[in-house]
Design an enzyme around this catalytic site. Structure first.
Site, PDB file in Angstrom:
ATOM      1  N   CYS A   1     -35.874   2.697 -15.703  1.00  0.00           N
ATOM      2  CA  CYS A   1     -35.768   1.244 -15.703  1.00  0.00           C
ATOM      3  C   CYS A   1     -35.016   0.880 -14.438  1.00  0.00           C
ATOM      4  CB  CYS A   1     -35.023   0.749 -16.949  1.00  0.00           C
ATOM      5  SG  CYS A   1     -34.660  -1.011 -16.896  1.00  0.00           S
TER       6      CYS A   1
ATOM      7  N   THR B   1     -40.231  -3.269 -11.106  1.00  0.00           N
ATOM      8  CA  THR B   1     -39.929  -3.027 -12.512  1.00  0.00           C
ATOM      9  C   THR B   1     -40.807  -1.882 -12.975  1.00  0.00           C
ATOM     10  OG1 THR B   1     -40.399  -3.896 -14.748  1.00  0.00           O
ATOM     11  CG2 THR B   1     -41.450  -5.018 -12.927  1.00  0.00           C
TER      12      THR B   1
END
Length: 230
Positions: A196, A83
């Protein structure tokens, strides 16, 4: 081959991309029935997203550190935090585990430098777009990312949390993000960072004219380099 410890589940949609890409990469590099030696600590994303929303980064740092320490204790030779947003607490992870954290911004920054891209558009969660933890690390590699204005940041953040993290890919959302990209290309941006790990579900290089830098796949390549070096 070195063993990788994955801190995942944030969301599991992108962690699944990491798992598949790492195994495909090892098979491509080693051949035959080769696959990636991996350990996975997969978090429940719902409480993590709630902690992000209320700004409990200290608590998130402790949570990530505990997961990292557990992976190191189980024999991970390096950590892969699956992430971008949670790299905000990378210092806590690095203090907790006696093995290297393969930072997503370093993999991305090296790719930007090699491509000669200096002013990329950064698309990410609002935490990653509005706070300096990723952009400052990219600046070390010579890149000065541009972020959308307030409505643009809200658009991308909402698509990530309300759609992509739930496995939903809406054509209308893709069209709105492509319009955002086009407006920044006209203003001089020379690349696009998918900052992202879910955004690769929405956009691909064939969708845009500017060079696209998918942080998930760049991170995977850096992790493969580490794992296959031994």
């Amino acid at each position: 081959m070195r063993k990788l410890g994955l801190l995942g589940g944030m969301s599991w949609e992108s962690t699944a991309l990491y798992y598949a890409a790492l195994n495909r990469g090892v098979r491509a590099r080693r051949g035959g029935l080769s696959s990636a030696p991996l350990l996975l600590h997969s978090f429940d994303f719902a409480p993590i997203a709630a902690m992000q929303a209320r700004g409990d980064w200290d608590g998130l740092g402790r949570l990530m550190a505990s997961g990292a320490a557990g992976l190191a204790a189980q024999g991970a030779d390096a950590l892969v935090l699956c992430t971008n947003t949670m790299h905000k607490v990378c210092a806590e992870i690095e203090r907790a585990a006696p093995v290297p954290l393969l930072h997503i911004a370093d993999a991305t920054g090296l790719a930007l430098r090699r491509a000669g891209v200096r002013r990329p558009l950064l698309l990410a969660t609002r935490f990653t777009m509005e706070e300096p933890f990723l952009t400052e690390r990219l600046a070390v590699h010579g890149a000065m990312p541009v972020v959308p204005d307030g409505p643009g940041r809200t658009l991308v953040h909402t698509i990530i949390y309300e759609e992509l993290c739930r496995g939903v890919v809406e054509p209308g959302s893709k069209a709105r993000v492509l319009a955002l990209v086009a407006s920044h290309a006209r203003r001089g941006c020379d690349g696009i960072i998918l900052g992202c790990t879910e955004l690769g579900l929405l956009l691909a290089q064939e969708d845009v004219s500017l060079p696209l830098f998918d942080t998930t796949m760049l991170h995977v390549e850096a992790a493969l380099d580490f794992a296959c070096a031994a």
